[in-house]
Design an enzyme around this catalytic site. Structure first.
Site, PDB file in Angstrom:
ATOM      1  N   ASP A  99      52.715  16.364 -12.991  1.00 33.53           N
ATOM      2  CA  ASP A  99      52.307  15.023 -13.410  1.00 33.53           C
ATOM      3  C   ASP A  99      53.480  14.055 -13.289  1.00 33.53           C
ATOM      4  O   ASP A  99      54.639  14.464 -13.288  1.00 33.53           O
ATOM      5  CB  ASP A  99      51.846  15.040 -14.875  1.00 33.53           C
ATOM      6  CG  ASP A  99      50.612  15.903 -15.071  1.00 33.53           C
ATOM      7  OD1 ASP A  99      49.884  16.128 -14.088  1.00 33.53           O
ATOM      8  OD2 ASP A  99      50.396  16.343 -16.216  1.00 33.53           O
TER       9      ASP A  99
HETATM   10  N1  URA Z   1      50.453  21.147 -16.711  1.00 33.96           N
HETATM   11  C1  URA Z   1      50.378  19.836 -17.026  1.00 33.96           C
HETATM   12  O1  URA Z   1      49.678  19.448 -17.944  1.00 33.96           O
HETATM   13  N2  URA Z   1      51.101  18.972 -16.304  1.00 33.96           N
HETATM   14  C2  URA Z   1      51.929  19.349 -15.301  1.00 33.96           C
HETATM   15  O2  URA Z   1      52.582  18.508 -14.684  1.00 33.96           O
HETATM   16  C3  URA Z   1      51.995  20.722 -14.991  1.00 33.96           C
HETATM   17  C4  URA Z   1      51.242  21.606 -15.716  1.00 33.96           C
END
Ligand code: URA
Length: 242
Positions: A103
């Site tokens: 993310d």
């Molecule tokens: N899980 C999440 O919620 N975000 C990420 O970036 C990776 C795994």
């Protein structure tokens, strides 16, 4: 492969630009000047030089980035800077792409490569490739959560997660945890905690397929993987490197 393709792949310019370089007579193959763009060379066996400098040919590039918050894990984006945008030109010329997604507000280990075969293996749900995350959680994480994650929790869309290993590093109003998951659903870690009524406030990926994030990399820095690390990744996915 054709000499013009090889030089273009290695960042010496477009095919047209490379043709000009060749015409100028500065390219040699095994010490012999080569001017014809159609000339075939074997980069494994023959030495190609431009202005006397050896062209170190490789087909694939493998990078480990400590992704900072704020960057998008994609090759291009209309609004935001991507992890590919911050690569040096000598690396981006290989047209690499991120292996999966973190993310925008997640930090940590992100592999970037143009090796589609390895990427496919690392992301294949069948391979159960482990990813370890460090996270800060708003809320008290407890042994019930450990058991729930081990059994699998149901996400907001009804999906039941595979067994995941939750380790509590510190439990309190704000908790500190590590979590190993073997799948990569959208926002998976955040949604797993949501399913037990808690919120992830900071998330960092520490390892993927057993490959640990290099502690010397500051957020936004990256380096090439060495041969052992590439070999290791291939072994983890049950593949042989070429
Ligand atoms: N899980 C999440 O919620 N975000 C990420 O970036 C990776 C795994």
């Amino acid at each position: 492969m054709r000499i013009d393709k090889l030089l273009a792949n290695m960042g010496y310019g477009t095919r047209k630009e490379v043709k000009k370089i060749l015409k100028s007579g500065v390219v040699r193959v095994d010490a012999q000047p080569v001017k014809d763009a159609k000339t075939h060379v074997d980069p494994e066996q023959q030495e190609v030089t431009v202005f006397g400098e050896t062209v170190d040919y490789k087909e694939f590039i493998y990078l480990m980035m400590n992704k900072p918050q704020g960057l998008i894990s994609a090759t291009e984006d209309q609004h935001d800077t991507t992890v590919i945008d911050i690569l040096q030109p000598e690396d981006s010329v290989f047209d690499p792409f991120p292996v999966g997604r973190l993310d925008k507000d997640t930090e940590g280990l992100l592999l970037i490569t143009n090796d589609g075969k390895l990427t496919h293996q690392l992301l294949s749900p069948k391979k159960d490739v482990g990813k370890r995350y460090y996270a800060l959680i708003d809320g008290e994480v407890n042994e019930d959560d450990v058991e729930s994650f081990k059994a699998g929790v149901t996400l907001d869309d009804g999906y039941k997660t595979k067994p995941a290993e939750l380790t509590i590093l510190q439990s309190g109003e704000e908790s500190e945890i590590e979590l190993v998951i073997t799948e990569g659903k959208f926002h998976q870690v955040k949604r797993m905690f949501e399913s037990v009524g808690k919120t992830v406030t900071y998330l960092k990926r520490m390892s993927m397929a057993g490959l640990e994030l290099d502690e010397d990399l500051e957020p936004g820095e990256y380096r090439e993987l060495n041969d052992e690390e590439i070999q290791f990744l291939y072994e983890q996915t049950g593949q042989k490197s070429e």
